[in-house]
Each structure stands twice: as C-alpha cells, then as structure tokens.
Design an enzyme around this catalytic site. Structure first.
Site, short mmCIF file in Angstrom:
data_model
loop_
_atom_site.label_atom_id
_atom_site.label_comp_id
_atom_site.label_asym_id
_atom_site.label_seq_id
_atom_site.Cartn_x
_atom_site.Cartn_y
_atom_site.Cartn_z
N ILE A 691 99.22 44.36 -8.69
CA ILE A 691 98.67 45.00 -9.90
C ILE A 691 98.47 44.03 -11.04
O ILE A 691 98.01 44.39 -12.11
CB ILE A 691 99.56 46.17 -10.36
N GLY A 692 98.82 42.77 -10.82
CA GLY A 692 98.62 41.79 -11.88
C GLY A 692 98.95 40.40 -11.39
O GLY A 692 99.74 40.21 -10.45
N SER A 696 102.78 32.59 -14.06
CA SER A 696 104.08 32.37 -13.44
C SER A 696 104.21 33.04 -12.09
O SER A 696 105.16 32.78 -11.36
CB SER A 696 105.19 32.88 -14.36
N GLY A 697 103.30 33.95 -11.71
CA GLY A 697 103.40 34.62 -10.43
C GLY A 697 102.60 35.91 -10.38
O GLY A 697 101.78 36.18 -11.25
N LYS A 698 102.84 36.70 -9.35
CA LYS A 698 102.13 37.96 -9.15
C LYS A 698 103.07 39.13 -9.41
O LYS A 698 104.29 39.02 -9.26
CB LYS A 698 101.59 38.06 -7.73
N VAL A 699 102.46 40.28 -9.76
CA VAL A 699 103.22 41.50 -9.98
C VAL A 699 102.73 42.54 -8.98
O VAL A 699 101.53 42.78 -8.83
CB VAL A 699 103.05 42.01 -11.42
N LYS A 713 107.98 41.38 -9.76
CA LYS A 713 107.32 40.12 -10.12
C LYS A 713 107.81 39.03 -9.18
O LYS A 713 109.02 38.76 -9.10
CB LYS A 713 107.62 39.72 -11.57
N ASP A 818 107.66 35.21 -27.22
CA ASP A 818 106.35 35.43 -26.60
C ASP A 818 105.90 36.87 -26.85
O ASP A 818 105.41 37.54 -25.94
CB ASP A 818 106.41 35.14 -25.10
#
Length: 1006
Positions: A691-692, A696-699, A713, A818
């Site tokens: 979904i994203g 830094s990586g995938k979700v 994540k 952030d």
C-alpha cells in the site's frame, strides 16, 4: 522677417522643451528599466506610470525637491517592502540614479546573488535587502560604498565568509546579517568598524570561533546580538569597554569560563542574555553598576556561588538563572524591584525561603523556582496586582497553606506546586480559577474535599491531586470540565460513588483514582469516555460486576481494577481491547477467564480470584467438584496425552523446519498482548498488498486470520555501520530508533507499534492499520471532499496533542524531527495519529541542560537553521496547519520560487484572505479558520524563540473554536489574535507580522 523669427523661436522652444522633457524623464526611465527586469506578480507597482512627468509620486520613490522645477528633481530613495517582486536584483539601472542614497527592498522574493555592480551605487547610505532569497556570498566589492551607514542582509540564504573588506566601511553604524548560512570564522576584522552601533550576526553557522579580544574597540556599540554563532572559549574582558552597550545577547553558544568582572562597567546596558552556554564560576560582583539593566539571562550554564545582592537591587524586568548550580538564598531585594514580571530560577540548589514581599511591589507574571531546596510559606502577595499567570514551585520543601489571596488570582493559567510539604484545605476559590489550564497539587499533605466551585474552572485540562489526603465525594460539578484530559487523584481518601456527571468528560484520556475509598459499581456510562487510554481504579471498594461496556473503549491500553470487591464473570467483550497491561487480581471474580487472556502472558493478572478458572490449563482454583472430576479422568487423559504428544511433536518439528526454512525470523519483540505471531505476518505478506513505498522500505496491508488488519513496514537492509543514509555523524539505525521510540509510547494520537522483528536482512515493523492513509494523500485525492472544516480542525488538534505528549508528556522528551502531513495518519473516523519515528531524537539532560541536535532530518526547519530541536517540530507542524487551511502542499510550482509559508503571507499582506482558504471549505467557518491559520503562522515564525511551545499550540487551537473574536482577519499588526490567547512583545522593529511576536516559553517541563 518677423514670421521667420517666430518660426525660429518656436523651433528653439520646442527643442528646449523636448530636451527638458528627456532630462526630467531619465530617472523615471531608469526606474522603469529596473521594474521591467523583475516580475511584479501582484501589480504592486501599478502607480509607476510612464506618462508621468516625474517618478516622485510613484510607490516607494522619494525625491529631493519634488515641488521645485522638474529640472531640479532627483530620486534619493527607493523603499519597497512586501511588494512580492520576483527575480534577481537589477542593480545597474539603480546605480545610474545620481542621488540615490537609500535602497530598501525587503520581505520580497529577490533571488540569485548580490550583484557586484551594486558597488557602483557610490552614494548609498542605507542598503536593506533583508527577508529575501539571496544566495551566494557577500560581495567584497561592497567596501566601495564608502558612505554606507546601514547594511541589512538578514533573513536570506547567504553563505561563505563575511568579507574582511567590509571593515573598510568606516562610517557603518548598523550591520545586520541575522539568519543566513554564513559559515566562515567569526569576522574579527569587523572590530575595526569604530562607528558601529548595532552588530547583529545571530543564527549563522560560523566555524567554531572565539570572540576577538579587540571587541572592546567598538566603543559606540549599543546592540550586540551573537546568539547561535558557534562561539567557544571565554568572554573577553574587553567587553567591559563597551560602555554604550544596551543589549548584549551571547546565548546558545559554547562559551566557557566566568562572566568577566568587567561586565559591571556596562552601565548603560538594558538586556544581557548569556543562556545556553558553558559559563562556569560565580556570578561577578559589580553588576550593581549596570544601573540601566532590565533583563538578565544567564540560564543553562554551570554557574556556582550565590545570586549577587547588587544584581537583585537593580530595577529588573526579568531575571533568568535557571539550570545552573547556584546556592544560597534569594536576596530579599528582588521583591523591591517595581517592574519585575519574570523570575525563573528552577534547577539550582537554592535554600531558604522566598522573600515575603515577592510580588507585592511588581506585576509578576511568571515565577518558576522548581527543583531547588527552598522552604517556608508561599508569599501572600504573589498575585497582588492580578497579573500572575504561571506559578511553578515543584519539588521544594515549601510548607503551610495555599494563601487565600491566590484564590482571587483569576489570571492564573498554570499552577504546579507538587512535591512539597504544603498542607491544609485548598481555598474554595482556588478550585474555581476560570483561566486555569493545569492544576498540579500532587505529593503534598492537602486535606478537605474537592470544592463544587471547580465547575468555574472551565478551562482546566490537567488535574493532578494524587498523593494527598483529600477526602469526601467527587463533586457533581466536575462534569462541567469539558476540556479535562487527565484526572490523577490516586492515593487520597476520596469516597462514595462515581458522580454521573463524569459521563460528560468525553475528552478524558487518563483517569487514576487508585488507592482511595470509593465504592459502588463501575458505571456503564464509562463506555462514553472513548478517549480513555488509562483507567486505574485499583485498591478501592468497588463492587458489582465488571461492565461489559469497557470493551468498547478502543483507545484503552492500561486497565487496573485490582484489589476491589468485583464479582461475577469477566466480560468476553474485554477481548476487544488492545491492552498493554490488565490487572483484575484480588477481587471476587468467578467463571472462566476469556480465551484471549487465558495464557501465560496474563497469568499475573488474575491472582487472588479463587473462583476463576483458566480453561486452557484445565486448572480450576478453589472448586472441589472440578478437582474430583480431574482426578477421575487423569489416567485416560494421560494415555491420550501421550499418544497425541508423540504425534504433535512430529508435526511441530516438521512445521518448525518449514517455517525456519522460509522465514528465518529472529529477535521478535512485541509491545502489546498479541493474538498473532511473526510467522503469520511473514506468510501473509505479498507484493499484491503493498500500500505504499518509501525511501526506507515498503508498507504492506496484512489481513490476519483473526480478521484484524495490520500495517507492516519492511525496511531495506541495514546501512553501513548501522547509520541511515543521509545522516551526519553517528546516528542510530532507523529501525532501532523507531522501536525504541514507539515501543514505550502509549497515546491515542500516536500510532501504535504492535511488534517488530529483525534478522539482519528482513526487518519488519508491525503497526495498527489506519484505513484512511496519510493526510497528504487525502488532501490531494478524490476523498478530499470528506475533509470538511470540522474534520480538518479535529485532525489539527489530534496531531498537536500527539506532539504535545512527545514534548511534554514523557521523560525524557522526544523530538520527532520529521513532522509532515505524510506522517499524520487517519483512522476510519479521521482521528489523526503521528507516525514514522525513524529519525526521532530523545532529548536527554546533560550537564549543560538539554542536549541540542545538529543533525538534519526531514524537518522543514532546514530552511532557516541547522539547530533541530522541539522548535523544529513546531515549525513543521505550522506547515501542516497551513496545508489543512489552504488544501495546498508545502512546495508547488504555483508558488514560483517561494513555498507555502511565504505564499500565504504574501496573500495576507494584500488582504487576500479568501484566496488563502481552501475554496472547498464552507464559508460559515471562516472566522474559526482564520484563528487556526494565525496559530499556524505563529508556529512558522522564522526565529525559533518566537514559536510557542506545543502545549500552548494545543490550547490556542482549542480556544480558536470556543473564544469569540470581534476583530477582522486583517485587523492590526497580527491579524485576528485574541488578546487573551496571544501575548507578546515587539522585537527591535516591526518588519512584518510573522516575525514580531516574542514568547518567553523556556519552561523546563512544559
């Protein structure tokens, strides 16, 4: 002949007239040439009409002899402020104006470098290009402007060294380079500018430098502002030669040593600020010579010794000496200062009592003497003038009663007098203070009851009265506190039942009434308190059954009902809760423990209930019938168990090998009681449910076998040396930071980290799933129409409360670093939760106070300074507010070379409020939207000191929806601000409303 003479005369007159016209229009033509090189987006220079005979009536143009004959008219000054001119500065046309002495183009969009050709404007005395987008270095050729008196290049993006050639500007009186990126050594050559009266170099990135010993040569200096200039070493003794000095600010550097004795010679000084350095030794004697001193700030240093009597004898407005190692008592003479409004001495080693007349002779606004060893009674005159707003006396040894006079102090907003030896009955009127936001009386010996008059304290959001001897009933009036977020009343002698009026406290997040004498049943209406995170009713006399309605408290993470007289079964509905801790021990509960809790993880949660049965282990405590049946079936069951055991061993061993082969999961950590394991997570992850994707990586969205949904994540492999790419210095890996930060946080507006796993190559973070994604995507998607103003307002408040918890609700505090709309997630009811703590930073106390951070993370703060701290979070959150109001992203092509903050400001300065607000929002909310917008503008102030603490932001946002306002949006310098919401003082000059409001919010544990 006459006709011929007439013709010749006419021709000569026409020729002279044409020549005269050309001469008169020459300066106007040069100005038009200047204008044509820039973009006038708002047509602000529409009055610059080519058909005019002179430019003297044009906007920003000043002429010498404007009423004389045209031939004598000359342009002497060009003053253009906030006209939104865009482009590089065209200097050549301006330098051809022979009499130009003043050039001021401020608060605009002038970009590129400062042109070398500007040095041709030899007659310039005043040059102001502040608050623009200038880049590059300061041209050394500016030294050719030998007549220059005033040079202001502040609030730009200039870098490099300050040219040594500027020291040849011997007539220069004012030099302002504040808030740039100048990174060379501190310019000792400037000490040759003997005429200098104002030297302002604060908030730059100079290389570590010492203050030059020649500083004392600037004998005419009135203002010296060198805050955040990376200064090191001692303050030179020669500073005592600056006998004209009125304002000295050396704060936020790394200066060491003592304050030199010679400072006593600064007898004209009005303000000295030396906070956040590394000054050591004692405060010098001789400060009494500074007869004009009004503000003295030497906080956050390593000062020792006593507070000088002569310092306290001065007519001070403000005295800040907090976070030092000062000893002795506070001189009584401080109470005689007629203008004293701020006294901050917290975190020292002061002893003795406060002067009995403190506050009686001055309009005291703030007093903070927390964390000392002070004793005695509270002075009765602290609020004699009715101006006291903050009374902070935590962790001392004060004794006696709260003075009755404080019950009349309706100006009070924050009272923190916990951890003392105070006693007696709290005055009834003290409970009823109308503006009180925080009342902290815990860990004293107060007695009596909570007054019914507490209903008048309608602004109260934090009530902390635990560890006292309060008795009697909780009054019905407490239900009037609609803003109450927490009620800590544990370890008292409160009795009776819950008043039904408490059902109205729908904002309540924490309710702790443990260790009291309360009785009756736990009411079913408690399910209406759907923001409860913590419910602690342990060690009381509550009876009846546990209401099944508790199972609907979706935010609840801590539940303690132990040591009561509760009976009956444990409701199965409690399995709906995602509890971090549950304790129902030592009651009279019976029946079966719900399956979700019938595991070893919860074996300590049900002790002392002899009628409870844990079915999973088939062990029923205190039941003879069950023991007998278990004895009868023990041999058949043993045989069956043996056979099944062999079979299960074979199957489990096989399954284990298969799982190990496919996942190799290790280092599994969970932070809540879970109904799933790491193997299920790994098994259900696939590219189809991504979904994203982030840097830094995938979700992934993972639907578990139980029907629950989680977000996973998956971070890329670890970076070299454990450092995250893009970090400067030795920073922890993003995975470790996220786990350390989120693993210990429990708050309704912080996304929950269920668990994590790390085997070196595959690192997974498992979060609660937020169905509506992040705020950025919602604002730019087709679902934007769902974000009406009430929803956006709620998102702003939710996110602010989450940040407030990080900054002020835990010790040590956490800076997110952030904050942006991408990291504000929305659940199915559009409740906002702050997420993504991969670059968060814990602010730990050091010997020099709270440590600072110079690492650049994802914060928008980088646009102004490399100091990343909690004020950076405030700035970034202000940008989020502007996004909610405008519906626009922080950066967009529509802004040209600008950003959202400057775009909003430019429109407001042109009275274009309707163009700022998202046209999709209902106009009936315009007044409320304008108030929230003002909060966002305060948060995005360029100077960090001007930004309010996040707890104040929360309060202002909430009051924006409740406090009436009569002023129009563009009324006054700072439009639309309610006088009770926002108070401050003007800085040295009112350049524009975004920069002028100064807040003194340096409280230690706000």
């Amino acid at each position: 002949m006459l006709y011929f003479i007439f013709i010749i005369t006419t021709f000569l007159l026409l020729f002279i007239h044409s020549q005269l016209t050309l001469s008169l229009n020459q300066e106007g033509l040069l100005l038009l040439q200047f204008k044509n090189h820039l973009t006038d987006r708002n047509n602000a220079l529409s009055s610059w009409n080519p058909s005019d005979t002179t430019p003297c009536h044009w906007l920003g143009v000043t002429c010498r002899n404007p009423t004389k004959t045209p031939v004598t008219v000359t342009v002497t000054a060009l003053n253009l402020s906030s006209v939104a001119l865009i482009g590089p500065l065209p200097a050549i046309p301006l330098c051809r104006l022979p009499a130009l002495t003043t050039l001021s183009i401020t608060d605009s969009f002038i970009s590129a470098t400062i042109p070398q050709s500007l040095s041709a404007c030899r007659r310039l005395r005043h040059l102001d290009l502040s608050q623009n987008y200038l880049v590059g270095t300061i041209p050394p050729s500016l030294y050719l402007l030998t007549d220059l008196r005033h040079l202001d290049l502040s609030f730009n993006n200039l870098s490099g060294d300050i040219p040594a050639q500027l020291s040849q500007l011997h007539r220069l009186e004012y030099l302002d380079l504040v808030s740039n990126f100048l990174d060379g050594p501190f310019p000792s050559s400037l000490t040759n500018l003997k005429s200098l009266k104002y030297l302002r170099l604060a908030y730059n990135l100079f290389a570590p430098s010492q203050l030059p010993s020649q500083l004392g040569q600037l004998a005419n200096l009135k203002v010296l502002w060198l805050s955040s200039c990376n200064l090191i070493g001692p303050i030179p003794n020669s500073i005592g030669n600056l006998t004209c000095l009125e304002n000295l600010d050396l704060s936020k550097n790394k200066l060491t040593g003592q304050i030199p004795e010679s400072v006593s010679g600064l007898n004209r000084v009005i303000q000295i600020e030396l906070y956040e350095n590394a000054l050591t030794g004692a405060l010098p004697r001789g400060l009494g010579n500074l007869m004009r001193l009004r503000q003295f700030d030497a906080s956050d240093n390593k000062l020792t010794g006593t507070i000088p009597e002569e310092l306290c004898e001065l007519p001070l407005d403000s005295l800040n000496l907090y976070n030092n190692s000062l000893e002795g008592s506070l001189p009584a003479s401080i109470a005689r200062s007629p203008k004293l409004h701020e006294l901050k001495l917290f975190r020292n080693d002061l002893v003795g009592s406060l002067p009995s007349e403190l506050g009686s002779n001055s309009q005291l606004h703030i007093i903070d003497v927390s964390f000392n060893r002070l004793s005695g009674v509270l002075p009765v005159g602290l609020c004699r003038w009715g101006k006291l707003e903050e009374l902070l006396m935590l962790s001392n040894s004060f004794s006696g009663k709260i003075p009755e006079s404080l019950g009349n102090c309706t100006s009070l907003r924050r009272v923190r007098i916990g951890n003392n030896n105070l006693s007696g009955k709290v005055p009834d009127a003290f409970w009823a203070l109308p503006h009180l936001n925080l009342l902290e009386l815990n860990s004293n010996s107060f007695s009596g009851s909570i007054s019914n008059l507490i209903s008048f304290a309608y602004n109260l959001s934090h009530l902390r009265i635990s560890d006292n001897q309060f008795s009697g009933l909780i009054p019905d009036a407490i239900g009037s506190l609609s803003n109450l977020l927490e009620f800590h009343g544990g370890n008292n002698k409160l009795s009776g039942r819950f008043p039904d009026s408490m059902a109205k406290l729908i904002q309540l997040g924490t309710l702790d009434l443990s260790y009291n004498e309360m009785s009756g049943e736990i009411p079913g209406w408690i399910s209406g308190l759907n923001k409860l995170i913590e419910l602690n009713l342990a060690h009381n006399s509550f009876g009846g059954t546990i209401p099944k309605e508790l199972g609907s408290l979706s935010e609840l993470s801590f539940l303690d009902l132990s040591n009561n007289q509760l009976s009956g079964k444990i409701p199965l509905e409690l399995q709906n809760l995602k509890l971090n801790e549950i304790n129902l021990s030592y009651n009279r509960l019976s029946g079966d423990v719900p399956p979700h809790y019938a595991t070893k993880n919860y074996e300590m949660s049900f002790l002392g209930n002899p009628e409870l049965c844990v079915e999973e282990s088939a062990k029923c405590h205190g039941s003879k019938g069950r023991h007998y049946r278990m004895y009868v079936w023990i041999f058949p069951l043993a045989t069956i168990s043996f056979v099944l055991g062999v079979a299960l061993f074979y199957l489990s061993h096989k399954k284990f090998r298969n799982k190990k082969k496919c996942s190799n999961v290790s280092k599994w950590r969970s932070f809540y009681k879970l109904a799933f394991d790491e193997f299920e997570i790994v098994k259900l992850m696939s590219e189809d449910n991504v979904i994203g994707s982030e840097s830094s990586g995938k979700v992934y969205k993972v639907v578990l076998s139980s029907g629950d949904v989680v977000a996973v994540k998956k971070l890329w492999g670890a970076t070299n040396n454990g450092n995250r790419t893009g970090f400067v210095g030795s920073e922890k890996d993003e995975f470790d930071v996220e786990v350390e930060t989120l693993g210990k946080i429990r708050h309704k507006n912080i996304v929950r980290l269920w668990c994590c796993t790390n085997n070196g190559n595959s690192r997974l973070l498992v979060y609660e799933y937020m169905p509506n994604g992040n705020l950025t995507d919602m604002l730019k998607s087709s679902k934007k129409s769902l974000l009406d103003w009430p929803t956006r307002y709620k998102i702003a408040v939710d996110a602010a409360e989450g940040l407030s918890y990080l900054h002020h609700g835990i010790v040590p505090p956490i800076v997110h670093r952030d904050v942006k709309s991408n990291n504000i997630l929305l659940d199915n009811e559009f409740r906002a939760k702050v997420a993504d703590f991969g670059v968060a930073k814990v602010v730990r106390e050091t010997s020099q106070g709270a440590e600072s951070m110079s690492i650049i993370a994802g914060s928008y703060e980088y646009a102004y300074t490399l100091r990343v701290n909690e004020k950076s979070d405030i700035f970034s959150f202000g940008v989020v507010i502007l996004e909610l109001v405008t519906g626009k992203p922080p950066i967009h092509a529509d802004y040209g070379e600008s950003d959202l903050v400057k775009w909003v400001l430019s429109l407001l300065e042109q009275n274009e409020m309707d163009h700022v607000i998202d046209p999709g929002l209902d106009s009936k909310y315009k007044e409320e939207i304008s108030k929230v917008l003002n909060v966002g503008l305060l948060c995005t102030s360029v100077l960090p000191i001007n930004r309010p603490a996040i707890w104040r932001v929360v309060k202002m946002l909430k009051e924006a929806a409740t406090v009436p306002r009569s002023q129009s949006m563009m009324e006054g310098i700072l439009p639309g601000f309610h006088i009770e919401l926002f108070s401050g003082e003007f800085l040295h000059r009112s350049v524009t409303f975004r920069r002028i409001w100064t807040y003194s919010l340096g409280c230690h544990i706000e």
